[in-house]
Write a protein that holds these residues in place. Structure first.
Motif, PDB file in Angstrom:
ATOM      1  N   HIS A 100       0.821  -1.216   0.000  1.00  0.00           N
ATOM      2  CA  HIS A 100       0.000   0.000   0.000  1.00  0.00           C
ATOM      3  C   HIS A 100       0.850   1.260   0.000  1.00  0.00           C
ATOM      4  N   ASP A 132       6.006   0.259   7.390  1.00  0.00           N
ATOM      5  CA  ASP A 132       4.594  -0.011   7.043  1.00  0.00           C
ATOM      6  C   ASP A 132       4.131   0.929   5.944  1.00  0.00           C
ATOM      7  N   MET A 133       4.176   0.488   4.623  1.00  0.00           N
ATOM      8  CA  MET A 133       4.973  -0.623   4.194  1.00  0.00           C
ATOM      9  C   MET A 133       5.737  -0.280   2.921  1.00  0.00           C
ATOM     10  N   GLU A 166      -5.072   1.462   2.475  1.00  0.00           N
ATOM     11  CA  GLU A 166      -5.043   0.321   3.405  1.00  0.00           C
ATOM     12  C   GLU A 166      -5.305   0.765   4.830  1.00  0.00           C
ATOM     13  N   GLU A 167      -4.750   1.928   5.196  1.00  0.00           N
ATOM     14  CA  GLU A 167      -4.760   2.318   6.606  1.00  0.00           C
ATOM     15  C   GLU A 167      -6.137   2.759   7.112  1.00  0.00           C
ATOM     16  N   GLU A 193       2.132  -7.706   3.427  1.00  0.00           N
ATOM     17  CA  GLU A 193       2.959  -7.479   4.608  1.00  0.00           C
ATOM     18  C   GLU A 193       2.548  -8.461   5.708  1.00  0.00           C
TER      19      GLU A 193
HETATM   20 ZN   LIG Z   1       0.558  -1.625   6.327  1.00  0.00          ZN
END
Ligand SMILES: [Zn+2]
Length: 442
Positions: A100, A132-133, A166-167, A193
């Motif tokens: 991401h 991350d990431m 993603e977050e 991940e």
């Molecule tokens: Zn991540």
């Protein structure tokens, strides 16, 4: 075959064998430079404006003769990218490399450096997203490009997707891609991940490489307490803040000794010693609740002399795969047992269970790790956080989390925190591990 054809065949064969080895010095130099450029793009979510990150990846891929597709998924610059490297066997569904573009916000004061400076110091590269990431994203990118430039045709199609969102749960990222362009990313395997190598974080004084076969399942809740407003000079028990504090304490008192995860049991057997004791290993052995947000007060800034009528708390709950989330939430409500408190469900992620380790890809990852680290114990594990691949896992993909870097406990703990960093040497080593996986039969 005549002699001339045989000679040409031998020469071509030799050329292919030679071509299979990338110029690693060049690859590594570019990878570090590229990661620095990438970290300097503050692709913070919200709003997950990832257009600049996507443009950076697009340029690099096109420069190397690959043809990425860019998908705009929202009005705020949310952008996803997909690129495909053709494989030998089109009857096999692809392997998807999933990473991401977005990162979580920073508490700049706590960093003591520019969180988006991408400084290299003390053997680490520092910055939001390194762990991350973005680091893994660059490992995906560089191993894919190295494979392509070396003229290696992979066993099956390899697709890389970089997502926008993603977050915040993936609504403008992986979920949007699944809804709108699923055929582009439909895969048998997903590498995401999760997982990691460590000499201390998983077991004391033992090099353990965990390959994640499943995530804990996020259950995000908000508690709302209602009380009676009043003057701060005259305390009352019906104070929303006091009601909330009591509810939080009861909600977080999870009963001990729930059902253990079979994956964690297998992990313990593979390691042969007790797991290290830290927040990570604690979290993968049980359901957990973190109190992450508190909000109350009247006025802006909130007045100290006013008792508010409402008060709110956010709870980030994470349950082991296989947990009945409805039951988890109803148990929590029963523990609170107060009509003045309501429990709002913000998000309950799907629970796709865990992936089997009896696959050619798992064996390829294991072999690639052991080639670089012959002394390692390689084991399946689960990770405490949820990832994008859960959505594809739920649609039938076999999903693994591979972070091919050795990280110590302190470094691993910088995820979503300040001083986020990865060791430069491990970052580069990870490109080799991904390359070996992608170049193998899987
Ligand atoms: Zn991540």
């Amino acid at each position: 075959m005549n002699m001339r054809a045989l000679v040409i065949g031998v020469i071509l064969g030799a050329a292919a064998a030679n071509a299979a080895e990338p110029d690693w010095k060049v690859v590594e130099k570019r990878a570090l430079e590229f990661l620095q450029e990438y970290v300097r793009i503050a692709s913070i979510n919200p709003p997950a404006d990832t257009a600049a990150a996507a443009a950076l990846f697009q340029r690099e891929l096109e420069k190397n003769g690959l043809a990425p597709k860019v998908y705009h998924s929202g009005p705020g610059g949310q952008t996803n990218l997909v690129v495909r490297l053709k494989g030998r066997d089109s009857s096999k569904k692809p392997l998807l490399l999933l990473n991401h573009f977005d990162v979580v916000p920073v508490d700049a004061k706590a960093w003591g450096m520019d969180p988006f400076g991408a400084m290299v110091r003390d053997g680490f590269i520092w910055g939001r997203g390194t762990l991350d990431m973005k680091g893994i994203g660059v490992e995906h990118l560089m191993s894919l490009i190295a494979l392509h430039n070396a003229g290696v045709t992979p066993d099956r199609d390899i697709v890389m997707i970089c997502t926008a969102d993603e977050e915040s749960g993936g609504a403008r990222g992986i979920q949007w891609m699944i809804e709108n362009h699923f055929s582009e990313i439909d895969a048998e395997y997903v590498l995401d991940e999760g997982g990691m190598g460590s000499r201390d974080a998983l077991a004391p004084d033992k090099l353990v490489f965990g390959i994640s076969v499943g995530d804990k399942v996020p259950v995000w809740l908000r508690l709302h307490a209602k009380g009676t407003a009043g003057h701060g000079s005259q305390p009352i028990p019906d104070n929303a803040n006091l009601i909330l504090l009591d509810a939080i304490r009861k909600a977080m008192a999870l009963p001990d000794g729930g059902k253990a995860s079979p994956v964690v049991e297998e992990m313990k057997r593979a390691i042969g010693t007790p797991l290290a004791q830290n927040k990570f290993t604690s979290a993968i052995q049980r359901n957990t609740i973190s109190l992450t947000t508190l909000s109350a007060g009247v006025g802006s800034p909130p007045r100290v002399n006013v008792i508010p009528s409402t008060s709110e708390a956010g709870l980030d709950c994470r349950v082991l795969p296989g947990t009945n989330t409805e039951e988890f939430i109803s148990d929590l409500k029963a523990r609170i047992n107060d009509p003045r408190v309501t429990v709002e469900i913000i998000n309950v992620a799907p629970d796709p269970g865990v992936s089997s380790t009896d696959t050619s890809l798992y064996k390829a990852m294991r072999a690639a790790i052991l080639k670089r680290h012959p002394d390692a114990v390689v084991t399946p594990m689960i990770v405490p956080f949820g990832t994008d691949s859960a959505f594809l896992h739920r649609r039938g993909a076999i999903k693994y989390g591979l972070t091919p870097m050795i990280l110590d406990t302190a470094t691993a703990a910088t995820m979503h925190s300040d001083q986020e960093r990865i060791p430069v040497g491990e970052f580069l080593q990870g490109i080799h591990i991904f390359y070996d996986v992608l170049a193998s039969e899987f």
